[in-house]
Design a protein around this motif. Structure first.
Motif, short mmCIF file in Angstrom:
data_model
loop_
_atom_site.label_atom_id
_atom_site.label_comp_id
_atom_site.label_asym_id
_atom_site.label_seq_id
_atom_site.Cartn_x
_atom_site.Cartn_y
_atom_site.Cartn_z
N UNK A 291 18.69 -16.98 50.62
CA UNK A 291 17.50 -16.14 50.53
C UNK A 291 17.17 -15.57 51.90
N UNK A 292 16.42 -14.47 51.89
CA UNK A 292 16.00 -13.83 53.12
C UNK A 292 14.50 -14.01 53.29
N UNK A 293 14.08 -14.32 54.52
CA UNK A 293 12.67 -14.53 54.82
C UNK A 293 12.22 -13.52 55.87
N UNK A 294 11.00 -13.04 55.74
CA UNK A 294 10.46 -12.04 56.66
C UNK A 294 10.06 -12.67 57.98
N UNK A 295 10.39 -12.00 59.08
CA UNK A 295 9.91 -12.39 60.40
C UNK A 295 8.63 -11.63 60.70
N UNK A 296 7.75 -12.20 61.52
CA UNK A 296 6.54 -11.47 61.91
C UNK A 296 6.90 -10.24 62.73
N UNK A 297 6.41 -9.09 62.32
CA UNK A 297 6.61 -7.83 63.02
C UNK A 297 5.30 -7.04 62.98
N UNK A 298 5.17 -6.00 63.79
CA UNK A 298 3.96 -5.18 63.73
C UNK A 298 3.73 -4.60 62.34
N UNK A 299 2.49 -4.51 61.96
CA UNK A 299 2.14 -3.93 60.67
C UNK A 299 2.18 -2.41 60.77
N UNK A 300 3.40 -1.89 60.94
CA UNK A 300 3.59 -0.45 61.15
C UNK A 300 4.65 0.04 60.18
N UNK A 301 4.29 0.85 59.19
CA UNK A 301 5.27 1.32 58.22
C UNK A 301 6.18 2.41 58.77
N UNK A 302 6.74 2.19 59.94
CA UNK A 302 7.81 3.02 60.48
C UNK A 302 9.12 2.29 60.24
N UNK A 323 9.09 3.24 67.87
CA UNK A 323 8.90 1.80 67.74
C UNK A 323 10.09 1.07 68.36
N UNK A 324 9.83 0.26 69.38
CA UNK A 324 10.86 -0.43 70.15
C UNK A 324 10.33 -1.81 70.50
N UNK A 325 10.97 -2.84 69.94
CA UNK A 325 10.43 -4.20 70.00
C UNK A 325 11.48 -5.20 70.44
N UNK A 326 11.03 -6.25 71.13
CA UNK A 326 11.84 -7.44 71.39
C UNK A 326 11.25 -8.60 70.60
N UNK A 327 12.06 -9.21 69.75
CA UNK A 327 11.60 -10.32 68.92
C UNK A 327 12.22 -11.61 69.41
N UNK A 328 11.41 -12.65 69.51
CA UNK A 328 11.91 -13.99 69.78
C UNK A 328 12.28 -14.61 68.44
N UNK A 329 13.57 -14.92 68.26
CA UNK A 329 14.06 -15.34 66.94
C UNK A 329 14.18 -16.85 66.80
N UNK A 330 13.63 -17.63 67.71
CA UNK A 330 13.67 -19.07 67.55
C UNK A 330 12.96 -19.47 66.26
N UNK A 331 13.65 -20.20 65.38
CA UNK A 331 13.05 -20.53 64.06
C UNK A 331 11.71 -21.22 64.17
N UNK A 332 11.54 -22.12 65.13
CA UNK A 332 10.26 -22.83 65.26
C UNK A 332 9.12 -21.88 65.58
#
Length: 338
Positions: A291-302, A323-332
Motif C-alpha cells: 500500500x501507499x501512504x501519503x507524506x505530509x506536504x504543503x496543502x497546495x494543489x499544484x 513549487x520546490x520542496x525538500x522533504x525529510x523522509x525519515x519514517x519516524x
C-alpha cells in the motif's frame, strides 16, 4: 481521460482528453500545462524553497542529480543548479527559452536535457553551460536518459527510440513498430533496459538497446506517466486517477496497489527510506508493503513532477507554480507529523 489544470478566469480545471489525437494529447501531457491552483502552504517536515532562483511562474518538469550537483529544468528554458543537494539554487535560462521536459545525469558527470522542440541539450560543466543537438526525427520525443555506458537515448512518438554513442554526433534509430507514444525509458544496467508507453505497452532489452522484446501489457491499455523498475521482473508504473500497478513477473501480470487519493502519479524516486511516488495536488506517497501512504506536504494543489533523492533522508520535489520542496523522509518523522 481528463487532466486538472490551473483555472484561468474562473474557467473549470478539467480538460477531457480521451477523444483527442495523440499529437494533441502530447501537447497537453508535457509542455508545462499541468500547473495547479494556488493555496496556502501548511508546511510539516518540509522545507519550502524561498530563494529568488525559483519563481512562481516556473513550471518544473524534471530533476537529476549526481554526487556534485542537482539540475532542475522546466518551461521557458529555465535551469536551476544546486551544489548542496537542493538547499540553494542558481538560476539561468537557455537561449531561445525552450520548453525543457526531461533531464538526466550521465556517468561522466555531465547532464543531458530534452526540450519539447526535439533538441537534446548537453552540459559538460555541472549544468553551467549547455549545447544543443537537434534530434534526427520528426516524431515527438518525450523522454531522455543516459545509459550506464555513456550513450544518450531518447524515446517518443510511433515507439521511436534514438541512441547516440558519440554524444550526439550521430544517432541510431529504432522503432518498435507500434502506433503509440513511448513515455518512460530506464536502463537498469549496461545491458538491461525497459520502456513503457501508450496502450499499456511494455518492452525490454537485454543487449544495451540493440533489440527490444515485448514483455507483457498493462491492464486496460493503461497510459503510464511514470515507471520505476528494480529488475526486468519487478517494477511499478503510475498514471491517472492515482493508479499504481506492480509486477514481479516482467509485466506478464500486474496488481493494482492501494493509494490514498486519485491524484495522478507523474514520477517515482527512491532513497534509503523507501520508494516514493509523486503527482498532482502536491502529493508524495511512500510505499509501505503493498500500500501507499501519503507524506505530509504543503496543502497546495499544484502538480509535482520532478524528483531526486539523496542518501541523507532527503527527497527534493518540484512542479507547478515554482513549487520546490525538500522533504525529510525519515519514517519516524513522517509518522510524528501525521
Amino acid at each position: 481521460m481528463s487532466f486538472t489544470l490551473k483555472p484561468r478566469n474562473g474557467l473549470p480545471c478539467a480538460i477531457a482528453t480521451s477523444r483527442l489525437p495523440r499529437s494533441t494529447l502530447a501537447l497537453i501531457l508535457l509542455p508545462m500545462l499541468l500547473a495547479g491552483c494556488e493555496a496556502e502552504l501548511n508546511l510539516v517536515a518540509v522545507t519550502e524553497q524561498t530563494s529568488h532562483a525559483s519563481l512562481r511562474t516556473d513550471q518544473y518538469q524534471a530533476l537529476a542529480s549526481n554526487s556534485a550537483v542537482s539540475v532542475l529544468v522546466g518551461n521557458d528554458g529555465v535551469v536551476l543548479v544546486s551544489q548542496d543537494l537542493g538547499l540553494n539554487w542558481q538560476r539561468q535560462q537557455l537561449p531561445g527559452q525552450p520548453g525543457l521536459i526531461d533531464v538526466d545525469a550521465c556517468p561522466d558527470g555531465s547532464f543531458i536535457a530534452l526540450s519539447f522542440d526535439n533538441q537534446l541539450w548537453h552540459s559538460a560543466d555541472q549544468g553551467l553551460n549547455w549545447n544543443a543537438h537537434a534530434l534526427p526525427t520528426e516524431e515527438q520525443m518525450l523522454t531522455a536518459t543516459c545509459a550506464p555506458g555513456g550513450a544518450w537515448w531518447t524515446a517518443g512518438g510511433l515507439t521511436t527510440l534514438l541512441g547516440s554513442q558519440d554524444q550526439g554526433a550521430s544517432w541510431d534509430t529504432t522503432s518498435l513498430d507500434e502506433d503509440a507514444m513511448l513515455t518512460t525509458l530506464q536502463f537498469l544496467d549496461a545491458e538491461q533496459a525497459v520502456v513503457t508507453g501508450e496502450f499499456g505497452l511494455v518492452f525490454n532489452s537485454t543487449d544495451a538497446g540493440q533489440s527490444w522484446q515485448a514483455s507483457g501489457n498493462l491492464p486496460d491499455e493503461f497510459y503510464p506517466h511514470a515507471s520505476r523498475f528494480v529488475s526486468l521482473d519487478e517494477g511499478w508504473v503510475g498514471g491517472l486517477n492515482g493508479f499504481i500497478y506492480h509486477t514481479v513477473d516482467g509485466g506478464q501480470s500486474w496488481q493494482r496497489q492501494d493509494t490514498p487519493s486519485a491524484a495522478p502519479i507523474f514520477n517515482f524516486s527512491a532513497n534509503r527510506d523507501g520508494l516514493f511516488a509523486i503527482g498532482d495536488h502536491s502529493s508524495v506517497l511512500r510505499l509501505s508493503g503493498e500500500r501507499w501512504q501519503a507524506l505530509p506536504t504543503p496543502n497546495a494543489p499544484a502538480y509535482l513532477r520532478a524528483a531526486s533523492s539523496s542518501d541523507d533522508h532527503r527527497l527534493t520535489v518540484a512542479g507547478g507554480r515554482g513549487l520546490l520542496l525538500n522533504l525529510d523522509t525519515r519514517p519516524a518523522l513522517a509518522a510524528q507529523a501525521q
